[in-house]
Design a protein around this motif. Structure first.
Motif, PDB file in Angstrom:
ATOM      1  N   GLU A   1     -11.681  -7.672  78.372  1.00 25.10           N
ATOM      2  CA  GLU A   1     -11.901  -7.387  76.953  1.00 25.10           C
ATOM      3  C   GLU A   1     -12.671  -6.076  76.774  1.00 25.10           C
ATOM      4  OE1 GLU A   1     -12.723 -10.723  74.251  1.00 25.10           O
ATOM      5  OE2 GLU A   1     -13.103 -11.875  76.091  1.00 25.10           O
ATOM      6  N   VAL A   2     -12.459  -5.459  75.615  1.00 27.32           N
ATOM      7  CA  VAL A   2     -13.164  -4.232  75.257  1.00 27.32           C
ATOM      8  C   VAL A   2     -14.041  -4.543  74.049  1.00 27.32           C
ATOM      9  CG1 VAL A   2     -12.903  -1.860  74.452  1.00 27.32           C
ATOM     10  CG2 VAL A   2     -11.305  -2.787  76.150  1.00 27.32           C
ATOM     11  N   PHE A   3     -15.308  -4.130  74.137  1.00 25.70           N
ATOM     12  CA  PHE A   3     -16.266  -4.384  73.064  1.00 25.70           C
ATOM     13  C   PHE A   3     -16.882  -3.073  72.598  1.00 25.70           C
ATOM     14  CE2 PHE A   3     -16.269  -8.139  75.785  1.00 25.70           C
ATOM     15  CZ  PHE A   3     -16.047  -9.155  74.864  1.00 25.70           C
ATOM     16  N   THR A   4     -17.173  -2.972  71.305  1.00 21.98           N
ATOM     17  CA  THR A   4     -17.894  -1.807  70.805  1.00 21.98           C
ATOM     18  C   THR A   4     -19.394  -2.058  70.955  1.00 21.98           C
ATOM     19  OG1 THR A   4     -18.084  -2.653  68.542  1.00 21.98           O
ATOM     20  CG2 THR A   4     -16.115  -1.299  69.063  1.00 21.98           C
ATOM     21  N   LEU A   5     -20.147  -0.979  70.962  1.00 19.08           N
ATOM     22  CA  LEU A   5     -21.608  -1.095  70.998  1.00 19.08           C
ATOM     23  C   LEU A   5     -22.088  -1.860  69.775  1.00 19.08           C
ATOM     24  CD1 LEU A   5     -24.346  -0.481  72.212  1.00 19.08           C
ATOM     25  CD2 LEU A   5     -24.261   1.768  71.119  1.00 19.08           C
ATOM     26  N   ARG A   6     -21.457  -1.630  68.646  1.00 19.75           N
ATOM     27  CA  ARG A   6     -21.810  -2.351  67.415  1.00 19.75           C
ATOM     28  C   ARG A   6     -21.689  -3.863  67.633  1.00 19.75           C
ATOM     29  NH1 ARG A   6     -18.914   0.292  64.370  1.00 19.75           N
ATOM     30  NH2 ARG A   6     -20.451   1.412  63.146  1.00 19.75           N
ATOM     31  N   TYR A   7     -20.584  -4.300  68.240  1.00 17.52           N
ATOM     32  CA  TYR A   7     -20.376  -5.722  68.506  1.00 17.52           C
ATOM     33  C   TYR A   7     -21.455  -6.261  69.445  1.00 17.52           C
ATOM     34  CZ  TYR A   7     -18.642 -10.056  70.363  1.00 17.52           C
ATOM     35  OH  TYR A   7     -18.560 -11.363  70.757  1.00 17.52           O
ATOM     36  N   VAL A   8     -21.736  -5.518  70.518  1.00 18.35           N
ATOM     37  CA  VAL A   8     -22.723  -5.973  71.504  1.00 18.35           C
ATOM     38  C   VAL A   8     -24.094  -6.139  70.846  1.00 18.35           C
ATOM     39  CG1 VAL A   8     -23.951  -5.363  73.623  1.00 18.35           C
ATOM     40  CG2 VAL A   8     -21.476  -5.000  73.467  1.00 18.35           C
ATOM     41  N   LEU A   9     -24.511  -5.144  70.054  1.00 23.43           N
ATOM     42  CA  LEU A   9     -25.826  -5.224  69.408  1.00 23.43           C
ATOM     43  C   LEU A   9     -25.887  -6.379  68.413  1.00 23.43           C
ATOM     44  CD1 LEU A   9     -26.568  -1.443  68.869  1.00 23.43           C
ATOM     45  CD2 LEU A   9     -27.565  -2.968  70.589  1.00 23.43           C
ATOM     46  N   THR A  10     -24.826  -6.558  67.640  1.00 20.49           N
ATOM     47  CA  THR A  10     -24.788  -7.669  66.685  1.00 20.49           C
ATOM     48  C   THR A  10     -24.839  -9.009  67.426  1.00 20.49           C
ATOM     49  OG1 THR A  10     -23.504  -6.334  65.143  1.00 20.49           O
ATOM     50  CG2 THR A  10     -23.465  -8.704  64.796  1.00 20.49           C
ATOM     51  N   HIS A  11     -24.104  -9.101  68.512  1.00 18.12           N
ATOM     52  CA  HIS A  11     -24.114 -10.331  69.312  1.00 18.12           C
ATOM     53  C   HIS A  11     -25.521 -10.612  69.852  1.00 18.12           C
ATOM     54  CE1 HIS A  11     -22.643 -13.468  71.957  1.00 18.12           C
ATOM     55  NE2 HIS A  11     -23.267 -12.886  72.963  1.00 18.12           N
ATOM     56  N   MET A  12     -26.209  -9.579  70.310  1.00 17.62           N
ATOM     57  CA  MET A  12     -27.564  -9.773  70.846  1.00 17.62           C
ATOM     58  C   MET A  12     -28.536 -10.230  69.754  1.00 17.62           C
ATOM     59  SD  MET A  12     -27.181  -9.496  73.983  1.00 17.62           S
ATOM     60  CE  MET A  12     -28.891  -9.835  74.325  1.00 17.62           C
TER      61      MET A  12
ATOM     62  N   SER B   1     -31.282  -1.348  78.387  1.00 22.01           N
ATOM     63  CA  SER B   1     -30.431  -1.466  77.200  1.00 22.01           C
ATOM     64  C   SER B   1     -30.741  -0.384  76.180  1.00 22.01           C
ATOM     65  CB  SER B   1     -30.606  -2.849  76.560  1.00 22.01           C
ATOM     66  OG  SER B   1     -30.188  -3.850  77.445  1.00 22.01           O
ATOM     67  N   CYS B   2     -32.022  -0.130  75.949  1.00 24.91           N
ATOM     68  CA  CYS B   2     -32.416   0.922  75.002  1.00 24.91           C
ATOM     69  C   CYS B   2     -31.914   2.285  75.453  1.00 24.91           C
ATOM     70  CB  CYS B   2     -33.934   0.942  74.827  1.00 24.91           C
ATOM     71  SG  CYS B   2     -34.572  -0.451  73.872  1.00 24.91           S
ATOM     72  N   ALA B   3     -31.987   2.554  76.746  1.00 22.63           N
ATOM     73  CA  ALA B   3     -31.509   3.832  77.273  1.00 22.63           C
ATOM     74  C   ALA B   3     -30.005   3.976  77.052  1.00 22.63           C
ATOM     75  CB  ALA B   3     -31.852   3.950  78.759  1.00 22.63           C
ATOM     76  N   ILE B   4     -29.263   2.902  77.239  1.00 26.76           N
ATOM     77  CA  ILE B   4     -27.818   2.936  77.013  1.00 26.76           C
ATOM     78  C   ILE B   4     -27.514   3.209  75.549  1.00 26.76           C
ATOM     79  CG2 ILE B   4     -25.728   1.497  76.977  1.00 26.76           C
ATOM     80  CD1 ILE B   4     -26.860   0.158  79.555  1.00 26.76           C
ATOM     81  N   VAL B   5     -28.213   2.519  74.651  1.00 28.78           N
ATOM     82  CA  VAL B   5     -27.994   2.709  73.215  1.00 28.78           C
ATOM     83  C   VAL B   5     -28.335   4.140  72.798  1.00 28.78           C
ATOM     84  CG1 VAL B   5     -28.770   1.999  70.916  1.00 28.78           C
ATOM     85  CG2 VAL B   5     -28.268   0.269  72.649  1.00 28.78           C
ATOM     86  N   GLU B   6     -29.435   4.667  73.312  1.00 25.53           N
ATOM     87  CA  GLU B   6     -29.865   6.016  72.946  1.00 25.53           C
ATOM     88  C   GLU B   6     -28.877   7.092  73.387  1.00 25.53           C
ATOM     89  OE1 GLU B   6     -33.828   6.527  74.436  1.00 25.53           O
ATOM     90  OE2 GLU B   6     -34.631   4.975  73.120  1.00 25.53           O
ATOM     91  N   THR B   7     -28.169   6.855  74.480  1.00 22.99           N
ATOM     92  CA  THR B   7     -27.238   7.866  74.978  1.00 22.99           C
ATOM     93  C   THR B   7     -25.817   7.681  74.463  1.00 22.99           C
ATOM     94  OG1 THR B   7     -26.782   6.601  76.996  1.00 22.99           O
ATOM     95  CG2 THR B   7     -28.578   8.210  77.094  1.00 22.99           C
ATOM     96  N   ALA B   8     -25.556   6.589  73.770  1.00 18.88           N
ATOM     97  CA  ALA B   8     -24.205   6.351  73.237  1.00 18.88           C
ATOM     98  C   ALA B   8     -23.901   7.350  72.123  1.00 18.88           C
ATOM     99  CB  ALA B   8     -24.099   4.925  72.702  1.00 18.88           C
ATOM    100  N   GLU B   9     -22.663   7.797  72.084  1.00 23.16           N
ATOM    101  CA  GLU B   9     -22.249   8.752  71.060  1.00 23.16           C
ATOM    102  C   GLU B   9     -22.249   8.130  69.671  1.00 23.16           C
ATOM    103  OE1 GLU B   9     -18.593  10.703  72.016  1.00 23.16           O
ATOM    104  OE2 GLU B   9     -19.240  11.115  74.070  1.00 23.16           O
ATOM    105  N   SER B  10     -21.884   6.862  69.587  1.00 24.50           N
ATOM    106  CA  SER B  10     -21.866   6.172  68.293  1.00 24.50           C
ATOM    107  C   SER B  10     -21.814   4.667  68.537  1.00 24.50           C
ATOM    108  CB  SER B  10     -20.659   6.596  67.458  1.00 24.50           C
ATOM    109  OG  SER B  10     -19.482   5.969  67.918  1.00 24.50           O
ATOM    110  N   LEU B  11     -21.909   3.918  67.453  1.00 29.55           N
ATOM    111  CA  LEU B  11     -21.793   2.465  67.555  1.00 29.55           C
ATOM    112  C   LEU B  11     -20.364   2.039  67.855  1.00 29.55           C
ATOM    113  CD1 LEU B  11     -24.100   1.302  64.624  1.00 29.55           C
ATOM    114  CD2 LEU B  11     -24.585   1.233  67.077  1.00 29.55           C
TER     115      LEU B  11
END
Length: 83
Positions: free
Chosen positions: A48-59, A29-39
Motif C-alpha cells: 500500500e501507498v500512504f500519504t504523510l497526511r494519512y500517516v499523521l492523521t492516523h497517529m 518521526s519529526c525529522a522525517i516530517v520536517e524534511t518532507a516536501e508536503s503532506l
C-alpha cells in the motif's frame, strides 16, 4: 531503528528505557516530517501507498485512542471523572 520494533518484558521493563525508545522514535518521526516536501509525500508499506497526511492523521487517532484507554484505567484507580 528503521523498520524495527521495540519490545518490553512487563516484569523487567525499565520505564526510563521505554521513554528513551519512545523519544528517539518521536525525534526520528519529526525529522522525517520536517524534511518532507508536503503532506502529499508518499511512502509505500507492504503493498500500500500512504500519504504523510494519512500517516499523521492516523497517529493522532491512535494517540487519542490510547490516551482514552489510559484515562479509563486512571479513572478506575482514583475514581475521578472528567467533564
Amino acid at each position: 531503528m528503521n523498520g524495527t520494533f521495540a519490545e518490553f518484558d512487563i516484569d523487567s521493563a525499565d520505564p526510563d528505557e521505554a521513554f528513551k525508545v519512545w523519544q528517539a522514535a518521536c525525534a526520528r518521526s519529526c525529522a522525517i516530517v520536517e524534511t518532507a516536501e508536503s503532506l502529499d509525500a508518499t511512502v509505500q508499506w507492504r503493498d500500500e501507498v500512504f500519504t504523510l497526511r494519512y500517516v499523521l492523521t492516523h497517529m493522532i487517532e491512535e494517540y487519542a485512542r490510547h490516551n482514552g484507554h489510559a484515562d479509563l484505567l486512571r479513572e478506575r484507580i482514583d475514581g475521578a471523572t472528567g467533564e
